[in-house]
Design a protein around this motif. Structure first.
Motif: not given
Length: 440
Positions: A299-302, A263-270, A255-261
Motif C-alpha cells: 500500500d505504500f510502495t507506489e 525512514l522514507s523521510e530521510l530521502l529528503e535530507s540535504a 516500536t522495535y523498528l522504525p516504520k517505512l514511511n
C-alpha cells in the motif's frame, strides 16, 4: 748493525725453519706455487644458495615487520596523545596489510586494553583511531570465541562515545561503524543486537522531519554521523530473520523498528550520504520483507516509488555534478528492485576466485567490510577464514589448486565475447529509442 741481525739473513733463515717444520723443501714450495687449481662450477649449489638467500630475505622482512608492530603496540600506553594516535594508526595499517591471527591472539589483551583506554581518556583523532582499530582486531581474531569476548568488552564503551554529544562527529561516526561491525561479527543474543540498533536509531533520528514537516538543520559533519549510524543499523538488520522484519515493520503498535514511511523521510535530507544510506536501507527492508511475504508494504510502495524515481532522475544544478551522478546511479538500482523486484548482481574478482553479490544483504555486508579493510579487502577474502565464512567462499584454495581453477585462454575469450554481445544488445535498445525520439 750487529752480525746475524741483517734483514736478508734473518728472513732466509726464518723461511728455511718454517719449510723444515712443514716437511716441505723450498723446491716443492716453488712447484706448488706454480700449480694451477681447477674448480668445477656447480649449478645445483648456486640455485640452492639463491633459494636460501630468498628465504633469508623473507624471514628478515617478516621479523622486521613484527618488530615494528610490537613497538607500535607497546606505544599504545605512552603518555603522549599524539604518539598514541600514531601507534593506533600504525597497528591499523598493519592489520589491513597482513593477516596474522596467531600474532594478534597472543597480544589481544594488550591491544584491547589500549583501545579501551584511548576511547575513554582520548579526544577527537585518538578516539577515532581507536574505534577504527577495534573491528580490525576482531577481523584478525577470526573464527573463535575471542571475537565475542572483545565485543563484550568494547561495545559498552563504543556505545557511550557514539551517543556523547561532546565528542567530535568524526569520532562518533567511527564508533558507530565499529559498534555495528563488532556486533555483526560477534553475534550473540538478539536482544543485545536490538538494543544497539535502538541506540543507533536514536542518533540518525536527528535527520527525521520535524513535527511541522520541515527539514531539520543538520551540519555536514553531523550528516556524516547520521549516515554512519544508519549504515551500521542496516548492517545489523541483515542479522534479523525475515519474519521478524515483516512483523516489526507491519505492526503499527510495535516500536522495535522504525516504520517505512518514517525512514522514507530521510530521502529528503540535504546530505548525499544520508540519502544514499536511507535508499539502501529501504531496499534492504523490502528484500527482507518480501522474502517472507511478497505483498510487503504494497500500500505504500507506489508513493515510495515516486520519491525514489525523482532521486534517480535528479538534475538539480545546485548539487555537485559528481553527487548527482552517484545519486542517480545508486537510486536506479534501488528503483529497479522496489518496482520490479530485480536485485543487483555484482561480481568481485580476487585472485582466482569470484564473489557474487546477488542480494542487498550480501552487498551491504561487503560494503561494510570494505569500509574498514579498504585496500586489504582482497587479501582478507583470500586468507581470512572469518570473511570466507561470512561470504560462504569455502576452504582456502591451496597453491596446487590455483592451476586447476585458472581459466584457459579460450574460456576467457568466450566469456569476453559473450559479455560484449550482451552489452551491445543492451545498448542497442536504448540507441533505437533515442533515434526514434530524434526522428519524431
Amino acid at each position: 748493525m750487529p752480525k746475524g741481525k741483517r734483514k736478508g739473513k734473518s728472513g732466509s733463515s726464518g723461511q728455511k725453519i718454517r719449510s723444515d717444520g712443514l716437511g716441505i723443501t723450498s723446491d716443492e714450495d716453488s712447484l706448488n706455487d706454480n700449480a694451477s687449481v681447477f674448480s668445477l662450477p656447480s649449478d645445483t649449489h648456486s640455485v640452492v644458495d639463491e633459494v636460501n638467500e630468498q628465504e633469508t630475505d623473507e624471514t628478515a622482512i617478516e621479523e622486521e615487520f613484527e618488530e615494528r608492530l610490537r613497538d607500535a603496540i607497546d606505544g599504545l600506553s605512552q603518555k603522549s596523545a599524539q604518539g598514541r594516535t600514531q601507534c593506533l594508526e600504525a597497528v591499523s595499517k598493519a592489520f589491513v596489510k597482513r593477516f596474522i591471527p596467531d600474532f594478534v591472539v597472543d597480544r589481544r589483551l594488550t591491544i584491547s586494553d589500549g583501545i579501551e583506554r584511548c576511547l575513554k581518556k582520548g579526544r577527537g583523532a585518538e578516539q577515532a583511531a581507536a574505534a577504527q582499530l577495534a573491528p580490525l582486531m576482531c577481523v584478525q581474531l577470526g573464527l573463535n570465541d575471542y571475537s565475542e569476548e572483545l565485543c563484550r568488552e568494547l561495545a559498552p564503551v563504543l556505545m557511550l562515545v557514539a551517543r556523547d554529544p561532546s565528542v567530535s562527529p568524526s569520532a562518533r561516526s567511527k564508533c558507530c561503524w565499529a559498534l555495528g561491525l563488532l556486533t555483526f561479527l560477534a553475534g550473540g543474543e538478539m536482544q543485545d543486537v536490538m538494543e544497539r540498533m535502538r541506540a543507533l536509531e536514536a542518533i540518525f533520528s536527528g535527520s527525521y522531519l520535524k513535527g511541522d514537516g520541515t527539514m531539520p538543520t543538520v551540519t555536514p559533519e553531523t550528516g556524516g554521523l547520521h549516515a554512519a549510524a544508519l549504515s551500521a543499523w542496516s548492517l545489523l538488520l541483515t542479522l534479523m530473520a525475515p519474519g521478524d522484519v515483516f512483523m516489526y515493520t507491519s505492526d503499527e503498535d510495535c516500536t522495535y523498528l522504525p516504520k517505512l514511511n518514517q525512514l522514507s523521510e530521510l530521502l529528503e535530507s540535504a546530505h548525499l550520504e544520508v540519502r544514499l544510506a536511507a535508499g539502501e536501507l529501504i531496499a534492504l527492508l523490502y528484500e527482507q520483507g518480501r522474502s517472507h511475504d511478497s505483498d510487503f508494504c504494497s500500500d505504500f510502495t507506489e508513493e515510495l516509488v515516486g520519491k525514489i524515481r525523482q532521486l534517480a532522475t535528479d538534475s538539480h544544478k545546485y548539487r555537485a555534478k559528481k553527487d548527482r551522478k552517484q545519486q542517480r546511479s545508486s537510486f536506479r538500482d534501488i528503483l529497479q528492485y522496489v518496482e520490479e523486484d530485480i536485485p543487483p548482481e555484482v561480481q568481485v574478482r580476487f585472485g582466482q576466485e569470484v564473489l557474487l553479490l546477488d542480494s542487498w544483504c550480501r552487498r551491504k555486508q561487503y560494503d561494510a567490510f570494505c569500509q574498514v579493510l579498504g585496500s586489504g579487502m582482497n587479501l582478507h577474502l583470500t586468507e581470512n577464514d572469518l570473511l570466507r565464512d561470512v561470504f560462504e567462499l569455502g576452504e582456502k584454495l591451496s597453491p596446487l589448486n590455483y592451476a586447476a581453477n585458472k581459466q584457459t585462454k579460450q574460456e576467457r575469450h568466450l566469456l569476453n565475447a559473450a559479455s560484449f554481445k550482451a552489452r551491445t544488445i543492451s545498448r542497442g535498445k536504448y540507441r533505437d529509442k533515442r533515434s526514434t525520439v530524434v526522428g519524431c
